[in-house]
Motif scaffolding. Sequence first.
Motif, PDB file in Angstrom:
ATOM      1  N   ASP A  73       0.842  -1.201   0.000  1.00 36.04           N
ATOM      2  CA  ASP A  73       0.000   0.000   0.000  1.00 36.04           C
ATOM      3  C   ASP A  73       0.876   1.249   0.000  1.00 36.04           C
ATOM      4  O   ASP A  73       2.112   1.172   0.072  1.00 36.04           O
ATOM      5  N   ARG A  74       0.208   2.390  -0.061  1.00 36.32           N
ATOM      6  CA  ARG A  74       0.910   3.672  -0.138  1.00 36.32           C
ATOM      7  C   ARG A  74       1.830   3.883   1.064  1.00 36.32           C
ATOM      8  O   ARG A  74       2.966   4.343   0.908  1.00 36.32           O
ATOM      9  N   GLU A  75       1.336   3.533   2.253  1.00 34.47           N
ATOM     10  CA  GLU A  75       2.126   3.776   3.462  1.00 34.47           C
ATOM     11  C   GLU A  75       3.446   3.002   3.425  1.00 34.47           C
ATOM     12  O   GLU A  75       4.509   3.538   3.800  1.00 34.47           O
ATOM     13  N   GLU A  76       3.393   1.753   3.005  1.00 32.28           N
ATOM     14  CA  GLU A  76       4.622   0.956   2.936  1.00 32.28           C
ATOM     15  C   GLU A  76       5.564   1.507   1.862  1.00 32.28           C
ATOM     16  O   GLU A  76       6.798   1.488   2.037  1.00 32.28           O
ATOM     17  N   ILE A  77       5.012   1.995   0.774  1.00 32.69           N
ATOM     18  CA  ILE A  77       5.848   2.577  -0.279  1.00 32.69           C
ATOM     19  C   ILE A  77       6.526   3.848   0.209  1.00 32.69           C
ATOM     20  O   ILE A  77       7.728   4.046   0.007  1.00 32.69           O
ATOM     21  N   ILE A  78       5.779   4.715   0.887  1.00 29.90           N
ATOM     22  CA  ILE A  78       6.357   5.962   1.394  1.00 29.90           C
ATOM     23  C   ILE A  78       7.423   5.673   2.447  1.00 29.90           C
ATOM     24  O   ILE A  78       8.430   6.383   2.551  1.00 29.90           O
ATOM     25  N   ALA A  79       7.221   4.619   3.243  1.00 32.23           N
ATOM     26  CA  ALA A  79       8.213   4.266   4.263  1.00 32.23           C
ATOM     27  C   ALA A  79       9.558   3.945   3.633  1.00 32.23           C
ATOM     28  O   ALA A  79      10.613   4.227   4.231  1.00 32.23           O
ATOM     29  N   HIS A  80       9.567   3.344   2.444  1.00 29.45           N
ATOM     30  CA  HIS A  80      10.819   3.007   1.762  1.00 29.45           C
ATOM     31  C   HIS A  80      11.268   4.110   0.801  1.00 29.45           C
ATOM     32  O   HIS A  80      12.466   4.210   0.489  1.00 29.45           O
ATOM     33  N   CYS A  81      10.324   4.926   0.334  1.00 26.97           N
ATOM     34  CA  CYS A  81      10.634   5.993  -0.628  1.00 26.97           C
ATOM     35  C   CYS A  81       9.974   7.280  -0.147  1.00 26.97           C
ATOM     36  O   CYS A  81       8.950   7.717  -0.710  1.00 26.97           O
ATOM     37  N   PRO A  82      10.511   7.911   0.916  1.00 27.32           N
ATOM     38  CA  PRO A  82       9.862   9.096   1.495  1.00 27.32           C
ATOM     39  C   PRO A  82       9.652  10.230   0.503  1.00 27.32           C
ATOM     40  O   PRO A  82       8.718  11.037   0.671  1.00 27.32           O
ATOM     41  N   HIS A  83      10.481  10.298  -0.536  1.00 29.95           N
ATOM     42  CA  HIS A  83      10.350  11.399  -1.497  1.00 29.95           C
ATOM     43  C   HIS A  83       9.063  11.301  -2.311  1.00 29.95           C
ATOM     44  O   HIS A  83       8.674  12.271  -2.977  1.00 29.95           O
ATOM     45  N   LEU A  84       8.369  10.154  -2.248  1.00 32.15           N
ATOM     46  CA  LEU A  84       7.113   9.993  -2.974  1.00 32.15           C
ATOM     47  C   LEU A  84       5.902  10.436  -2.152  1.00 32.15           C
ATOM     48  O   LEU A  84       4.758  10.258  -2.585  1.00 32.15           O
ATOM     49  N   ALA A  85       6.133  11.011  -0.983  1.00 34.56           N
ATOM     50  CA  ALA A  85       5.028  11.368  -0.087  1.00 34.56           C
ATOM     51  C   ALA A  85       4.024  12.300  -0.759  1.00 34.56           C
ATOM     52  O   ALA A  85       2.820  12.242  -0.477  1.00 34.56           O
ATOM     53  N   ASN A  86       4.494  13.169  -1.625  1.00 35.91           N
ATOM     54  CA  ASN A  86       3.600  14.093  -2.323  1.00 35.91           C
ATOM     55  C   ASN A  86       3.300  13.640  -3.747  1.00 35.91           C
ATOM     56  O   ASN A  86       2.657  14.369  -4.517  1.00 35.91           O
ATOM     57  N   GLY A  87       3.763  12.445  -4.092  1.00 36.43           N
ATOM     58  CA  GLY A  87       3.557  11.940  -5.444  1.00 36.43           C
ATOM     59  C   GLY A  87       2.183  11.314  -5.620  1.00 36.43           C
ATOM     60  O   GLY A  87       1.437  11.084  -4.656  1.00 36.43           O
ATOM     61  N   LEU A  88       1.852  11.033  -6.864  1.00 41.52           N
ATOM     62  CA  LEU A  88       0.556  10.440  -7.194  1.00 41.52           C
ATOM     63  C   LEU A  88       0.690   8.926  -7.171  1.00 41.52           C
ATOM     64  O   LEU A  88       0.688   8.255  -8.204  1.00 41.52           O
ATOM     65  N   VAL A  89       0.811   8.371  -5.970  1.00 39.56           N
ATOM     66  CA  VAL A  89       1.114   6.948  -5.827  1.00 39.56           C
ATOM     67  C   VAL A  89      -0.013   6.172  -5.143  1.00 39.56           C
ATOM     68  O   VAL A  89       0.196   5.047  -4.704  1.00 39.56           O
ATOM     69  N   ASP A  90      -1.200   6.747  -5.056  1.00 38.51           N
ATOM     70  CA  ASP A  90      -2.323   6.010  -4.498  1.00 38.51           C
ATOM     71  C   ASP A  90      -2.584   4.767  -5.340  1.00 38.51           C
ATOM     72  O   ASP A  90      -2.614   4.830  -6.578  1.00 38.51           O
ATOM     73  N   GLY A  91      -2.765   3.630  -4.684  1.00 35.23           N
ATOM     74  CA  GLY A  91      -3.024   2.388  -5.397  1.00 35.23           C
ATOM     75  C   GLY A  91      -1.784   1.641  -5.830  1.00 35.23           C
ATOM     76  O   GLY A  91      -1.883   0.529  -6.362  1.00 35.23           O
ATOM     77  N   TRP A  92      -0.628   2.237  -5.594  1.00 30.64           N
ATOM     78  CA  TRP A  92       0.615   1.554  -5.989  1.00 30.64           C
ATOM     79  C   TRP A  92       0.869   0.358  -5.066  1.00 30.64           C
ATOM     80  O   TRP A  92       0.647   0.397  -3.861  1.00 30.64           O
ATOM     81  N   GLN A  93       1.373  -0.712  -5.669  1.00 23.48           N
ATOM     82  CA  GLN A  93       1.954  -1.839  -4.957  1.00 23.48           C
ATOM     83  C   GLN A  93       3.199  -2.265  -5.726  1.00 23.48           C
ATOM     84  O   GLN A  93       3.367  -1.903  -6.891  1.00 23.48           O
ATOM     85  N   GLY A  94       4.055  -3.043  -5.071  1.00 28.70           N
ATOM     86  CA  GLY A  94       5.226  -3.468  -5.824  1.00 28.70           C
ATOM     87  C   GLY A  94       6.301  -4.137  -5.005  1.00 28.70           C
ATOM     88  O   GLY A  94       6.093  -4.497  -3.839  1.00 28.70           O
TER      89      GLY A  94
END
Length: 460
Positions: A139-160
Amino acid sequence: MAIGPTSPLTHDSAIVIVGGAGTIGSSTALHLCRRGYKNITLLDVYGFPSDYVTYGPSQSAGAGDINKHIGTSYSGTRGEISDMTMDMWRNDPVFKDYYHEVGELTAASLPEHIADLRKSYKAKLNHPNKSEEIKWLGDREEIIAHCPHLANGLVDGWQGIWTEKAGWGAANDAVDSVGRELRNFGVKMIFGQPGTFGRPLIDEATTRCVGVITKDGEKHYADRVVMATGAWSPSLIDLAGQCVSKCWIVAHLEVSEEEARRYKSIPVVYNGEVGFCFEPRFIRHHEPGKDRWIIKLCDEFPGYTRFMETTPFGAEEPIKVSVPRSHSAHPTDTVPEEGMRRLRRVVEVMLPEFTEREFVKSYMCWCTDTADAEWLFCQHPSHPGLYLATGDSGHSFVTLPSAGSQVVDLLEGKASAERMRRWGWRPGRGDPEGTGRGGVAPKDLSDLDGWAHGDDERAE
């Protein structure tokens, strides 16, 4: 010079590498030197990056880029040599200073693409000694935890997939390091017009390749000729349709020193629906006062072709081949309008702070694909002594330290039967195992709006 289809290879044999300042060519030369070969000549239009002022910049292929993704491969030959490759990036004195292990996020948002990533993740979990290096981010929270610079990015719905042991390599600096090492070995290097390939020298009695004629008319005799000519290969040698040259679009975003500090050491972020980007890199210019911090980014799509009629060596008449158009030779070329829109989308999604900032540079980077994404490493079926080392399929730079070892194995007759099958001359074989890029066919540049190419042969 003895002429014959089976002349033995010795450490004193004359070996000419065409495209010798590129990824596969320079790597081949390095491994030849390390195995004791003493009579090696490199031919190339452009020299190594340190030769910028003399020969101009090579900006249309991976070896001339500012950075490239580096990480473990899990498929094909590249997967089999991945441990060797990563060990050399981390420990070999020629390469270790140019690898930056910042981690990598490979993400998607569309359900079908997430499903594909899930399959890839499960396959990687079964890879020996690699399962601890990867993690699923759901989810978004786990992605931001590893890539903090994406906090303001359009990453809703991202998984990976998060890969800890991955990052990027300083492409031109790494290849330049190889060049310095080759000079230390005493390798002969010929660049510019005298290093530009004209045609192979063929002995009429045996059909054997005995050297190369360059554009200036000079003959360079050799026991083995290696054509490591990347995206230009299909337009130089008739490859019977086995390789198709395609380009992708690169953009450079300039940031301030303060901005660069904030984005320092961010992971490589790749989303196949959008594109990818890297941390800022400090670029020293050959002219004083022009140093700058650059974020490189690229869109992701099937690529573009540039089909036109040409007559490569071996073709009896003109054939349609996708021919690269070098940004180095045509620096005023623009990119198609739709490509520029995709590049702006990469910034909007991944680097929204810079949505309004103009690119300082954009250009097309070329490679040549085989249908199955395996290399075309083989002896030409009609001309003994002429070896092909191409078909990078967008993946070869990661193997810069090790790809040349595979070419030298081929020259020495040490390549396994299975690798010879994968790499061999295989027109019409297609992609029976589904290892190639797949997807829709690429568009041709001639069909697109916004591509300025004033002196192109097809321009109206």
